[in-house]
Design an enzyme around this catalytic site. Structure first.
Site, PDB file in Angstrom:
ATOM      1  N   VAL A   1       0.840  -1.200   0.000  1.00  0.00           N
ATOM      2  CA  VAL A   1       0.000   0.000   0.000  1.00  0.00           C
ATOM      3  C   VAL A   1       0.876   1.252   0.000  1.00  0.00           C
ATOM      4  CG1 VAL A   1      -1.947  -1.136   1.143  1.00  0.00           C
ATOM      5  CG2 VAL A   1      -0.145  -0.115   2.542  1.00  0.00           C
TER       6      VAL A   1
ATOM      7  N   HIS B   1      -4.221  -4.610  -2.705  1.00  0.00           N
ATOM      8  CA  HIS B   1      -4.784  -4.332  -1.384  1.00  0.00           C
ATOM      9  C   HIS B   1      -5.002  -2.842  -1.145  1.00  0.00           C
ATOM     10  CE1 HIS B   1      -3.206  -8.506   0.054  1.00  0.00           C
ATOM     11  NE2 HIS B   1      -4.398  -8.592  -0.491  1.00  0.00           N
TER      12      HIS B   1
ATOM     13  N   GLY C   1       9.313 -11.003  -2.707  1.00  0.00           N
ATOM     14  CA  GLY C   1       9.068 -10.530  -1.340  1.00  0.00           C
ATOM     15  C   GLY C   1       7.665 -10.749  -0.839  1.00  0.00           C
TER      16      GLY C   1
ATOM     17  N   ASP D   1      13.570 -16.160   2.278  1.00  0.00           N
ATOM     18  CA  ASP D   1      13.042 -17.397   2.865  1.00  0.00           C
ATOM     19  C   ASP D   1      12.204 -18.171   1.863  1.00  0.00           C
ATOM     20  OD1 ASP D   1      14.088 -16.895   5.420  1.00  0.00           O
ATOM     21  OD2 ASP D   1      12.384 -15.587   5.910  1.00  0.00           O
TER      22      ASP D   1
HETATM   23  P1  NAD Z   1       4.325 -10.646   4.434  1.00  0.00           P
HETATM   24  O1  NAD Z   1       4.650  -9.654   5.482  1.00  0.00           O
HETATM   25  O2  NAD Z   1       3.365 -11.716   4.702  1.00  0.00           O
HETATM   26  O3  NAD Z   1       5.652 -11.375   3.901  1.00  0.00           O
HETATM   27  C1  NAD Z   1       6.806 -10.692   3.622  1.00  0.00           C
HETATM   28  C2  NAD Z   1       7.745 -11.601   2.804  1.00  0.00           C
HETATM   29  O4  NAD Z   1       8.881 -10.825   2.465  1.00  0.00           O
HETATM   30  C3  NAD Z   1       8.252 -12.835   3.551  1.00  0.00           C
HETATM   31  O5  NAD Z   1       8.125 -13.963   2.714  1.00  0.00           O
HETATM   32  C4  NAD Z   1       9.731 -12.506   3.798  1.00  0.00           C
HETATM   33  O6  NAD Z   1      10.554 -13.669   3.771  1.00  0.00           O
HETATM   34  C5  NAD Z   1      10.035 -11.602   2.648  1.00  0.00           C
HETATM   35  N1  NAD Z   1      11.161 -10.672   2.827  1.00  0.00           N
HETATM   36  C6  NAD Z   1      11.659 -10.144   3.976  1.00  0.00           C
HETATM   37  N2  NAD Z   1      12.700  -9.322   3.697  1.00  0.00           N
HETATM   38  C7  NAD Z   1      12.851  -9.318   2.354  1.00  0.00           C
HETATM   39  C8  NAD Z   1      13.736  -8.659   1.449  1.00  0.00           C
HETATM   40  N3  NAD Z   1      14.692  -7.820   1.877  1.00  0.00           N
HETATM   41  N4  NAD Z   1      13.605  -8.899   0.121  1.00  0.00           N
HETATM   42  C9  NAD Z   1      12.641  -9.754  -0.341  1.00  0.00           C
HETATM   43  N5  NAD Z   1      11.782 -10.399   0.467  1.00  0.00           N
HETATM   44  C10 NAD Z   1      11.871 -10.185   1.799  1.00  0.00           C
HETATM   45  O7  NAD Z   1       3.857  -9.758   3.249  1.00  0.00           O
HETATM   46  P2  NAD Z   1       2.867 -10.046   2.135  1.00  0.00           P
HETATM   47  O8  NAD Z   1       3.060 -11.430   1.627  1.00  0.00           O
HETATM   48  O9  NAD Z   1       3.024  -8.928   1.241  1.00  0.00           O
HETATM   49  O10 NAD Z   1       1.363 -10.015   2.718  1.00  0.00           O
HETATM   50  C11 NAD Z   1       0.839  -9.372   3.839  1.00  0.00           C
HETATM   51  C12 NAD Z   1       0.095  -8.048   3.672  1.00  0.00           C
HETATM   52  O11 NAD Z   1       0.872  -7.075   4.306  1.00  0.00           O
HETATM   53  C13 NAD Z   1      -0.086  -7.527   2.314  1.00  0.00           C
HETATM   54  O12 NAD Z   1      -1.425  -7.457   2.063  1.00  0.00           O
HETATM   55  C14 NAD Z   1       0.432  -6.081   2.331  1.00  0.00           C
HETATM   56  O13 NAD Z   1      -0.578  -5.202   1.915  1.00  0.00           O
HETATM   57  C15 NAD Z   1       0.673  -5.786   3.742  1.00  0.00           C
HETATM   58  N6  NAD Z   1       1.862  -4.935   4.012  1.00  0.00           N
HETATM   59  C16 NAD Z   1       2.251  -3.948   3.147  1.00  0.00           C
HETATM   60  C17 NAD Z   1       3.399  -3.188   3.412  1.00  0.00           C
HETATM   61  C18 NAD Z   1       3.819  -2.142   2.420  1.00  0.00           C
HETATM   62  O14 NAD Z   1       2.973  -1.528   1.778  1.00  0.00           O
HETATM   63  N7  NAD Z   1       5.117  -1.931   2.228  1.00  0.00           N
HETATM   64  C19 NAD Z   1       4.137  -3.430   4.573  1.00  0.00           C
HETATM   65  C20 NAD Z   1       3.678  -4.426   5.449  1.00  0.00           C
HETATM   66  C21 NAD Z   1       2.545  -5.175   5.150  1.00  0.00           C
END
Ligand code: NAD
Ligand code: ZN
Length: 247
Positions: free
Chosen positions: A104, A120, A188, A216
């Protein structure tokens, strides 16, 4: 890892249409913590308490105070990293790149990607629960919570909370993008949040190659993914883009 990045570069070069499914992990190196896994927000917050629509409707002040205000402050400071920029740069090679992001944070658009599906929703905009008027996040005053519309109604971010439906239009466009691509980059994402997690299966069944980038393993790894490049997204993209420059 280097030989896999070379292969990824070759796949990108050969593909006509590329889809990218991105999750919170692609923005970790931009300083935004993910939800799941090490350092994730869910280590300290219970998702059902704070990110469920029922929790927001029941106590919007609490959800704004504990989750949304802090997240917004982190997002305001974040800038795109080499992975966001790399995806945008692939378009400059004449490729059609459709980005389906679960994030987001708006960082794909900030990096210059032209076709981004915000699966999302977004934190960039907020809507009044009473009159539906929209407010860009930059205009929000967060000194008093929850933020309110000029009509007095409570504002919510235009993201999809747990318990809410994905808009049919977004689902439709994402499915089409997954069906039509020759190559899908899955970057990611823990690939556990449905229905976003279904997109790699749709692409694979339609004949696409799947390349996964994540520090992971996930449920896709070694099964649905043709290649798994293990490591942080920005670092890996720097290598892939350097390879692309050489090929
Ligand atoms: P998640 O938090 O479930 O998973 C994050 C994934 O990223 C994990 O598999 C982890 O191993 C991996 N990861 C960690 N560090 C990394 C790196 N440096 N490079 C690549 N991969 C890395 O996130 P998700 O699967 O996106 O789903 C959960 C929900 O969380 C989503 O709907 C999303 O909208 C929301 N979210 C969004 C943000 C954002 O907008 N940046 C931040 C947090 C959560
Ligand atoms: Zn209003």
């Amino acid at each position: 890892m280097n030989h896999l990045c070379r292969k990824a570069a070759a796949e990108i070069k050969a593909a006509g249409r590329i889809a990218a499914l991105t999750g919170a992990g692609i923005s970790v190196e931009s300083g935004i913590p993910p939800f799941r896994g090490k350092g994730g927000l869910w280590e300290t917050l219970d998702p059902m308490t704070y990110a469920h629509i029922d929790a927001f409707m029941k106590d919007p002040e609490k959800v704004w105070r504990v989750l949304l205000k802090g997240l917004k402050e982190v997002l305001d400071r974040a800038v795109p990293n080499a992975a966001h920029r790399g995806l945008a740069a692939i378009e400059q090679l004449g490729k059609k790149v459709c980005v389906i992001t679960q994030n987001v944070d708006g960082l794909h658009q900030a990096a210059g990607s032209s076709d981004v599906i915000e699966f999302h929703g977004t934190f960039a905009s907020n809507q009044c629960l009473a009159c539906s008027r929209r407010y860009p996040s930059g205009q929000l005053e967060l000194d008093v919570l929850p933020p309110r519309c000029s009509c007095g109604g409570i504002l919510r971010p235009e993201c999809v909370f747990f318990g809410e439906m994905i808009s049919p239009d977004v689902l439709d466009r994402s499915r089409r993008c997954a069906l039509q691509c020759d190559l899908m980059l899955v970057i990611g994402t823990s690939a556990t949040v449905q229905p976003a997690a279904a997109m790699p299966f749709i692409a694979k069944n339609a004949g696409a190659t799947i390349i996964e980038i994540n520090p992971d393993r996930t449920p896709l790894t070694g099964d649905t993914s043709d290649y798994f490049i293990q490591g942080p997204a920005a670092e890996i993209f720097r290598t892939i883009m350097a390879e692309l420059g050489r090929q």
